[in-house]
Each structure stands twice: as structure tokens, then as C-alpha cells.
Design a protein around this motif. Structure first.
Motif, mmCIF file in Angstrom:
data_model
loop_
_atom_site.group_PDB
_atom_site.id
_atom_site.type_symbol
_atom_site.label_atom_id
_atom_site.label_comp_id
_atom_site.label_asym_id
_atom_site.label_seq_id
_atom_site.Cartn_x
_atom_site.Cartn_y
_atom_site.Cartn_z
ATOM 1 N N UNK A 1 34.660 4.407 32.486
ATOM 2 C CA UNK A 1 34.973 3.548 33.634
ATOM 3 C C UNK A 1 33.788 2.716 34.088
ATOM 4 N N UNK A 2 32.581 3.075 33.626
ATOM 5 C CA UNK A 2 31.381 2.333 34.026
ATOM 6 C C UNK A 2 31.441 0.913 33.474
ATOM 7 N N UNK A 3 30.983 -0.065 34.274
ATOM 8 C CA UNK A 3 31.160 -1.473 33.901
ATOM 9 C C UNK A 3 29.873 -2.191 33.551
ATOM 10 N N UNK A 4 28.782 -1.441 33.325
ATOM 11 C CA UNK A 4 27.517 -2.072 32.953
ATOM 12 C C UNK A 4 26.697 -1.096 32.139
ATOM 13 N N UNK A 5 25.711 -1.584 31.369
ATOM 14 C CA UNK A 5 24.847 -0.660 30.626
ATOM 15 C C UNK A 5 24.142 0.347 31.529
ATOM 16 N N UNK A 6 23.640 -0.114 32.689
ATOM 17 C CA UNK A 6 22.988 0.812 33.616
ATOM 18 C C UNK A 6 23.985 1.837 34.149
ATOM 19 N N UNK A 7 25.192 1.392 34.441
ATOM 20 C CA UNK A 7 26.214 2.321 34.923
ATOM 21 C C UNK A 7 26.582 3.353 33.875
ATOM 22 N N UNK A 8 26.679 2.917 32.616
ATOM 23 C CA UNK A 8 26.998 3.868 31.543
ATOM 24 C C UNK A 8 25.850 4.857 31.345
ATOM 25 N N UNK A 9 24.624 4.370 31.461
ATOM 26 C CA UNK A 9 23.474 5.273 31.332
ATOM 27 C C UNK A 9 23.499 6.332 32.426
ATOM 28 N N UNK A 10 23.808 5.917 33.672
ATOM 29 C CA UNK A 10 23.863 6.893 34.772
ATOM 30 C C UNK A 10 24.980 7.902 34.548
ATOM 31 N N UNK B 1 16.850 13.253 29.238
ATOM 32 C CA UNK B 1 17.667 12.114 29.644
ATOM 33 C C UNK B 1 16.798 10.965 30.145
ATOM 34 N N UNK B 2 15.741 11.299 30.880
ATOM 35 C CA UNK B 2 14.851 10.252 31.390
ATOM 36 C C UNK B 2 14.191 9.484 30.254
ATOM 37 N N UNK B 3 13.944 10.154 29.138
ATOM 38 C CA UNK B 3 13.288 9.501 28.006
ATOM 39 C C UNK B 3 14.220 8.603 27.214
ATOM 40 N N UNK B 4 15.520 8.930 27.171
ATOM 41 C CA UNK B 4 16.363 8.305 26.144
ATOM 42 C C UNK B 4 17.571 7.539 26.620
ATOM 43 N N UNK B 5 18.176 7.916 27.761
ATOM 44 C CA UNK B 5 19.528 7.434 28.019
ATOM 45 C C UNK B 5 19.589 5.925 28.204
ATOM 46 N N UNK B 6 18.580 5.316 28.830
ATOM 47 C CA UNK B 6 18.619 3.859 28.990
ATOM 48 C C UNK B 6 18.518 3.141 27.654
ATOM 49 N N UNK B 7 17.737 3.696 26.727
ATOM 50 C CA UNK B 7 17.631 3.086 25.401
ATOM 51 C C UNK B 7 18.953 3.147 24.657
ATOM 52 N N UNK B 8 19.664 4.282 24.786
ATOM 53 C CA UNK B 8 20.945 4.429 24.083
ATOM 54 C C UNK B 8 21.928 3.352 24.524
ATOM 55 N N UNK B 9 21.955 3.059 25.825
ATOM 56 C CA UNK B 9 22.964 2.139 26.350
ATOM 57 C C UNK B 9 22.451 0.716 26.546
ATOM 58 N N UNK B 10 21.183 0.472 26.247
ATOM 59 C CA UNK B 10 20.641 -0.878 26.416
ATOM 60 C C UNK B 10 21.324 -1.868 25.481
ATOM 61 N N UNK B 11 21.627 -3.077 25.956
ATOM 62 C CA UNK B 11 22.288 -4.088 25.125
ATOM 63 C C UNK B 11 21.288 -4.810 24.218
ATOM 64 N N UNK B 12 20.825 -4.110 23.185
ATOM 65 C CA UNK B 12 19.791 -4.673 22.315
ATOM 66 C C UNK B 12 20.350 -5.167 20.983
ATOM 67 N N UNK B 13 21.264 -4.430 20.398
ATOM 68 C CA UNK B 13 21.866 -4.817 19.117
ATOM 69 C C UNK B 13 23.357 -4.483 19.231
ATOM 70 N N UNK C 1 26.408 -2.391 20.435
ATOM 71 C CA UNK C 1 26.552 -1.461 21.568
ATOM 72 C C UNK C 1 26.968 -0.072 21.114
ATOM 73 N N UNK C 2 26.546 0.922 21.861
ATOM 74 C CA UNK C 2 26.981 2.289 21.611
ATOM 75 C C UNK C 2 28.450 2.393 22.017
ATOM 76 N N UNK C 3 29.242 3.121 21.240
ATOM 77 C CA UNK C 3 30.688 3.186 21.437
ATOM 78 C C UNK C 3 31.027 4.031 22.660
ATOM 79 N N UNK C 4 31.425 3.373 23.747
ATOM 80 C CA UNK C 4 31.708 4.074 25.001
ATOM 81 C C UNK C 4 32.913 4.998 24.872
ATOM 82 N N UNK C 5 33.974 4.513 24.239
ATOM 83 C CA UNK C 5 35.192 5.320 24.145
ATOM 84 C C UNK C 5 34.966 6.568 23.289
ATOM 85 N N UNK C 6 34.236 6.424 22.203
ATOM 86 C CA UNK C 6 33.974 7.599 21.373
ATOM 87 C C UNK C 6 33.095 8.596 22.109
#
Length: 489
Positions: free
Chosen positions: A147-156, A182-194, A196-201
Motif C-alpha cells: 500500500x506504500x506509495x513511495x520508495x521511502x514509504x516502502x522502505x519504512x 535494517x538501518x544499513x540496507x532497507x533504503x538501498x533495497x527500495x531506492x529507485x536506482x535501476x 525496482x524491487x518487486x513490491x508485490x512479491x
């Protein structure tokens, strides 16, 4: 629903002595990013924060001033005043790219190893200890991701799920470890760099994990959480490769379209061929220097080792990939039977410094090089060898390879010379060539373990079957090394 004080105790805890205002800013910012502190929340008073962080009031005020300058908090006066969180911290894509560039593929794999170890024990304990209301809460948090609508929201949302999962294990240490990870990695996982990580999966994996815990199936829960983490690690590796080696990818695609042979394997063989020649030259130089000093004597004294510092320094200056170099001797050719390791560590702006190790049997950090393959294999075969990758925890404390060649002392093979290189530095040197190979490819050592992979399909250190059904293994042909390149069919 208010967050538990156990969460916030991970933020408001004493700082190590070397950390001050910047670390307070980082810790509070991470707490907000992970959803442990919320926009609109009032921070504890300055006196309380100073006590919790273990810092002087002036240091705390400097940190709050920086947070105000960043627009993250504001301080209000009056009866209902205080310092309030007013905005989410933001990290720019450029900063995310810099963070990812600073990590090698081996670093990312190692991070995944730690996270999988923590998570596997977390879910096992959650199967034993989680209460029904906690499982309902986990289902709610699991659904929040999609349900999160942004990369930062998905990371949180993602981090909050994993932290709350650790809470259900009822282990403060595992919870603390999960917060740090989580502090080390979660923002990198969801960052829009290349890609996107599959939210539904990811959401489906969260919910399946909760069901396994609810059904008290610890083996299935551990399997699911390991796969979930491995997929995130592969995503980070794929992102890093796409960002940093795009030119090599284009070369590989052009080669494939033109149906012409790529030269990636040849370029890697050439690199190791040059390294092998240089180690041979290093071995000849050390052998000649020792022979001139020994004369007719058959055993080595400390005076005979005087030339090794200069020869090792010369080798290091000509080989940026090497972090240390030197020679190691069998006690049988040393005059007093002592163990001798003359190894020198490269320094960025000064002469190499000698590596000092505990060579006393029975010592608390005894470095028993006589049992290590870089020494034993080279002497047993009379050829060069590369040992690793391995964690050199008694020496450099790095994840390294050691490349050595045997040398004769008074007519018998009784010492080796060589150098250490970090996996992250070899990755930088080799990946451009490895990445030009179409499809998945990996550099393998003599025992079939992955040294570097160009796609994230294989992780560093994994053992590949001797005859993989879906790949071809091409030896590099460097005598003694046993290195090869695996390419997908």
C-alpha cells in the motif's frame, strides 16, 4: 499504536566515545526512516536526551541545531513546546549510488549472510513465542508494504515489518541486531536506482512468512526468510552491476548480437598471467638476495632477511591490487628453529609497515601458517597457488586471496613469497572483463568456489558442482592456480 520503549531505547542509548553530534543526527534520522520515530512526535527533553546519549548538553544542542537546519525537527516554545519531528529525512539518489559504490559484491553477500543468520533464528523463536495479537499485527504490517506509495514509504513499511518480527521473538539482542541491519540496507533495497524491487512479491513473501510462524512451522519459516533475504541481496548486486558496469554490459550485448566470440575470458587469463609472472619475478629476486647473503650456510639468520623489506616494498609499489607482500619460512631452515613471517603492509602515504603476528605456539592469537594452504600447497607442489577467498581474521582482518610461489633456501623448497589482495579490489580489476561475457559468468578457484560473479546468480564463496549441467567451465591455463571461468550455456 505507540511504539514500544524497547524500540526507542535502540535510538536513545549512549554513544561510543568517538561519536558526537553527527552520530546523534544520524541515529535520530535513521529512527525516523525506519518508522521507529514518527512525524509529529515530540522528542524527549534536552536534559533527557543528553543523559540517554551520554553527551554534554552543548553537543546535544549542536545535533538538534543540525536537525533543524535539515528541516527534520523544529523547536517550539511555551507550555506545550519542545522539539518535534516535522519531516522525513531524505537521501538523494546520488547519495544512494555513493553508498552502493562503496560496497563490494562480497560486502553485499556478507551483509546478507549476517541478516539471514539473525532472521533465521528470529523466525524460529517467533514460532515458539509469538502471541496471537502479535501475529495479527504482523499481517497488518505485511500488507502495508504493497500500500506504500513511495520508495521511502516502502522502505519504512519493509523495515517496520522485519523489526516487529524480531520483537515477536522476545529477544532484545535479536531486535537490536535487526534494527541495525535494517538501518544499513532497507533504503538501498527500495531506492529507485535501476530496476525496482518487486513490491508485490515482497509482500507475498511477508505474508507467507507470517502464515508459517502462525502454523508453527519453523523449518518452513526459516526457508522462506532466507529466500526473501537472498532475493534482496541479489537485487542489490544486480543494481550495483547495472550502475557501475553499464559499458561492459553494452559490449557484451553487442558481441552477442554480432555472434562473435567475446574476449572476456582471454582478458581475465591475461590479467592472472601477468600476476603469475610478477610473482615469479618476486620469487627470483628474493631467492637471489638470500643466496647472496647466505653464501655456504644452510640456515637463515635475522641478518639474512634484511633485503626483504625493500623487495616487498618494490612489489607493492608496482601492484596497486596488493595490500601486503613478503616471505614466509619453514622453521627447519631458520638458524634457531623459529617461525619467520616477513610480511609488509602497504600504506597510502608512507613506507610499508611490517605485519606483526603471534607466531608462538599456544599463544592467544597464534598464526599457524605451517598449516595454511598458501604455504603448504606451494611447497608440496613446487608451483604457485592462490588460496581463498578467506577471512584473514588473525592477520589483515580482511576478506582476501593470498597468491604465493615456493622458493628454495640452500637448495630445498622451504619458503614462499607472495602477496595478499582483497576480494573487493580484485572485483574492481576483473569485473569489467567478466561483465563483457554474455549471460551469467563467474571466476572459480581451484576447488570450484566462486571468487567473483558477474550477475548475482552465484555468490562469493559458494561451491559450484564440478560439472554444472547448465554451464561451461573454461580453465584459464595458469600453471598451479587452477582458476577457471564458468559461463552459462
Amino acid at each position: 499504536m505507540p511504539l514500544s520503549t524497547a524500540f526507542q531505547s535502540q535510538i536513545y542509548r549512549p554513544l561510543p566515545e568517538m561519536e558526537r553530534a553527527d552520530s546523534i543526527v544520524e541515529r535520530i534520522s535513521k529512527g525516523i526512516t525506519l518508522g521507529m520515530l514518527r512525524v509529529g512526535e515530540r522528542l524527549p527533553t534536552e536534559a533527557e536526551l543528553s543523559e540517554k546519549f551520554g553527551v554534554a548538553a552543548a553537543t546535544l544542542r549542536d545535533a538538534l541545531a543540525e536537525l533543524r537546519d535539515l528541516g527534520i525537527v523544529e523547536t517550539r516554545r511555551g507550555r506545550n513546546g519542545g522539539t518535534f519531528i516535522v519531516a522525513q529525512p531524505s537521501t538523494s539518489p546520488d547519495e544512494m549510488r555513493r553508498l552502493l559504490a562503496g560496497a563490494s559484491i562480497a560486502d553485499l553477500r556478507d551483509f546478507g549472510d549476517e541478516q539471514a543468520a539473525v532472521a533465521a533464528e528470529t523466525v524460529r523463536l517467533a514460532c515458539e513465542r509469538a502471541e496471537a495479537h502479535e501475529l495479527e499485527r504482523l499481517l497488518e504490517l505485511g500488507r502495508a508494504l504493497v500500500l506504500a506509495d513511495s520508495p521511502d514509504g516502502r522502505a519504512r513499511a519493509d523495515s517496520r515489518f522485519h523489526i516487529e518480527l524480531a520483537v515477536t521473538a522476545q529477544s532484545p539482542r535479536l531486535t537490536s541486531a535487526e534494527i541495525r541491519l535494517q538501518a544499513e540496507s532497507v533504503q538501498l533495497v527500495w531506492a529507485p536506482l535501476a530496476q525496482p524491487f518487486d513490491t508485490e512479491q515482497a509482500t507475498a513473501e511477508h505474508l507467507a512468512l507470517v502464515r508459517a510462524i502462525s502454523d508453527d512451522r519453523p523449518d518452513e519459516a526459516q526457508r522462506l526468510v532466507r529466500l526473501h533475504i537472498r532475493r534482496a541481496v541479489h537485487h542489490l548486486i544486480d543494481t550495483k552491476l547495472a550502475l557501475e558496469y553499464s559499458a561492459a554490459i553494452g559490449e557484451a550485448q553487442a558481441s552477442a548480437r554480432a555472434a562473435v566470440p567475446h574476449d572476456g575470458v582471454a582478458r581475465i587469463a591475461e590479467w592472472f598471467g601477468r600476476a603469475s609472472e610478477d610473482v615469479d619475478r618476486f620469487a627470483r629476486d628474493v631467492t637471489a638476495d638470500l643466496a647472496a647473503r647466505l653464501g655456504a650456510r644452510a640456515t637463515v639468520t635475522p641478518k639474512d632477511l634484511a633485503g626483504l623489506e625493500g623487495l616487498s616494498g618494490e612489489f607493492l609499489s608496482g601492484h596497486p591490487v596488493a595490500i601486503s607482500a613478503g616471505a614466509v619460512f619453514s622453521p627447519e631452515v631458520v638458524s634457531d628453529g623459529a617461525r619467520v613471517l616477513e610480511w609488509w603492509v602497504a600504506q597510502p602515504d608512507s613506507r610499508p609497515t611490517k605485519l606483526l603476528l603471534d607466531l608462538t605456539p599456544g599463544g592467544p592469537r597464534y598464526y599457524d601458517y605451517e598449516k595454511l594452504p598458501f604455504f603448504t600447497t606451494a611447497l608440496a607442489t613446487g608451483q604457485q597457488t592462490i588460496w581463498g577467498p578467506y577471512v584473514d581474521y588473525l592477520g589483515s582482518d580482511e576478506y582476501i586471496l593470498t597468491h604465493t610461489a615456493p622458493i628454495a633456501v640452500a637448495g630445498r623448497l622451504a619458503a614462499v613469497v607472495g602477496y595478499d589482495m582483497r576480494i573487493r579490489d580484485l572485483e574492481t580489476a576483473i569485473m569489467p572483463a567478466l561483465r563483457t561475457i554474455p549471460g551469467g559468468a563467474a571466476l572459480l578457484n581451484a576447488s570450484g568456489r566462486v571468487v567473483i560473479d558477474n550477475s548475482g546468480r552465484y555468490l562469493v564463496g559458494e561451491r559450484v558442482p564440478s560439472e554444472p549441467h547448465d554451464a561451461v567451465v573454461t580453465p584459464l591455463g595458469i600453471p598451479g592456480l587452477g582458476y577457471a571461468v564458468l559461463t552459462q550455456r
